[in-house]
Design an enzyme around this catalytic site. Sequence first.
Site, mmCIF file in Angstrom:
data_model
loop_
_atom_site.group_PDB
_atom_site.id
_atom_site.type_symbol
_atom_site.label_atom_id
_atom_site.label_comp_id
_atom_site.label_asym_id
_atom_site.label_seq_id
_atom_site.Cartn_x
_atom_site.Cartn_y
_atom_site.Cartn_z
ATOM 1 N N TRP A 189 0.822 -1.224 0.000
ATOM 2 C CA TRP A 189 0.000 0.000 0.000
ATOM 3 C C TRP A 189 0.853 1.269 0.000
ATOM 4 O O TRP A 189 0.338 2.357 -0.127
ATOM 5 C CB TRP A 189 -0.938 -0.007 1.211
ATOM 6 C CG TRP A 189 -2.234 -0.738 0.936
ATOM 7 C CD1 TRP A 189 -2.464 -1.656 -0.049
ATOM 8 C CD2 TRP A 189 -3.469 -0.600 1.654
ATOM 9 N NE1 TRP A 189 -3.770 -2.094 0.011
ATOM 10 C CE2 TRP A 189 -4.408 -1.468 1.052
ATOM 11 C CE3 TRP A 189 -3.881 0.165 2.751
ATOM 12 C CZ2 TRP A 189 -5.736 -1.580 1.507
ATOM 13 C CZ3 TRP A 189 -5.191 0.039 3.209
ATOM 14 C CH2 TRP A 189 -6.100 -0.813 2.585
ATOM 15 N N LYS A 190 2.151 1.129 0.222
ATOM 16 C CA LYS A 190 3.054 2.293 0.312
ATOM 17 C C LYS A 190 2.475 3.298 1.322
ATOM 18 O O LYS A 190 1.859 2.871 2.287
ATOM 19 C CB LYS A 190 3.258 2.909 -1.078
ATOM 20 C CG LYS A 190 3.599 1.842 -2.130
ATOM 21 C CD LYS A 190 4.078 2.412 -3.409
ATOM 22 C CE LYS A 190 4.301 1.290 -4.405
ATOM 23 N NZ LYS A 190 4.989 1.718 -5.606
ATOM 24 N N GLU B 208 11.972 2.114 -3.762
ATOM 25 C CA GLU B 208 11.671 3.462 -3.259
ATOM 26 C C GLU B 208 12.438 3.741 -1.956
ATOM 27 O O GLU B 208 12.706 4.896 -1.629
ATOM 28 C CB GLU B 208 10.153 3.619 -3.052
ATOM 29 C CG GLU B 208 9.450 3.740 -4.396
ATOM 30 C CD GLU B 208 8.000 3.272 -4.398
ATOM 31 O OE1 GLU B 208 7.404 3.105 -3.316
ATOM 32 O OE2 GLU B 208 7.468 3.062 -5.510
ATOM 33 N N GLY C 17 4.977 1.243 -10.998
ATOM 34 C CA GLY C 17 4.097 2.413 -11.038
ATOM 35 C C GLY C 17 4.063 3.122 -12.366
ATOM 36 O O GLY C 17 3.578 4.257 -12.452
ATOM 37 N N GLY D 249 1.567 -2.998 -6.224
ATOM 38 C CA GLY D 249 1.423 -1.669 -5.644
ATOM 39 C C GLY D 249 0.044 -1.104 -5.935
ATOM 40 O O GLY D 249 -0.941 -1.396 -5.250
ATOM 41 N N GLY D 250 -0.043 -0.319 -6.999
ATOM 42 C CA GLY D 250 -1.276 0.405 -7.336
ATOM 43 C C GLY D 250 -2.525 -0.455 -7.314
ATOM 44 O O GLY D 250 -3.559 -0.060 -6.748
#
Length: 252
Positions: free
Chosen positions: A10-11, A97, A171, A231-232
């Site tokens: 979910w970052k 990241e 991403g 991710g997204g």
Amino acid sequence: MNRKLIAGNWKMNGLRADLPTIREVATAAGASLGGPDVLLCVPATLLSEAAREAAGSALSVGGQTCHPAEKGAFTGDISARMLRELGANYVIVGHSERRTGHGETDEIVASQARAAVNAGLTPILCIGETLAERTAGETLKVIEGQLAGSLSGLDSAASLVLAYEPLWAIGTGKVATAGQIAEVHAFIRKFLVSRYGDAGTGVRILYGGSLNPGNAAEILPIPNVDGGLIGGASLKAGDFLAIYTTARALTV
Ligand code: PEP
């Protein structure tokens, strides 16, 4: 064949208002008998509530990084034991990241992974090349260097997950081709077997980089792809569950 792991990252997204998304995934995962493992790595602020939502289901929760030390004067950091106490079973280490935004080197990533294992967590150790490195034909050399450095001191493969995430695919909506994924995953497998012997075959290797419901059916069956780091597409229960359902169809 390893049991697949469908893991969401979910970052820095998610507030309490998003807990129903976790509930929806937990409900859909149910007991998941014989199906893929399913995991959401949420912000640390949500971990204990996410763990409560996931209780009794096949859904696990995890953190997104941890400090190498058990405790001490590290303002703003979080230790692996703290994550464990909040209900985490996994922690992502070495995400690109973190490597680029926080200067986390292979050496630091290796110490984070060791701290995770010592705290009873399974590290999901991320590696991957930049577009410049791929264009220069250096992908496998870069991967080999990251593996050698990031696995330093990790003497057991019993609690370890690898994630191959080409940086240019994270991403961006750009996905590595099936051939590129197969080549790198086979290379990682070979490295793991030479490092850990037979146990290296049981280490799950996830693919990450714009994995979504539209491409999961092509990517997840590739040899040595034991699941995905997403991710997204993990932020919406419907998208994440569509990928999970694709993995489930391959597993059961
Ligand atoms: C990630 O950040 O680990 C990732 C794979 O992101 P995305 O799926 O959005 O490319």
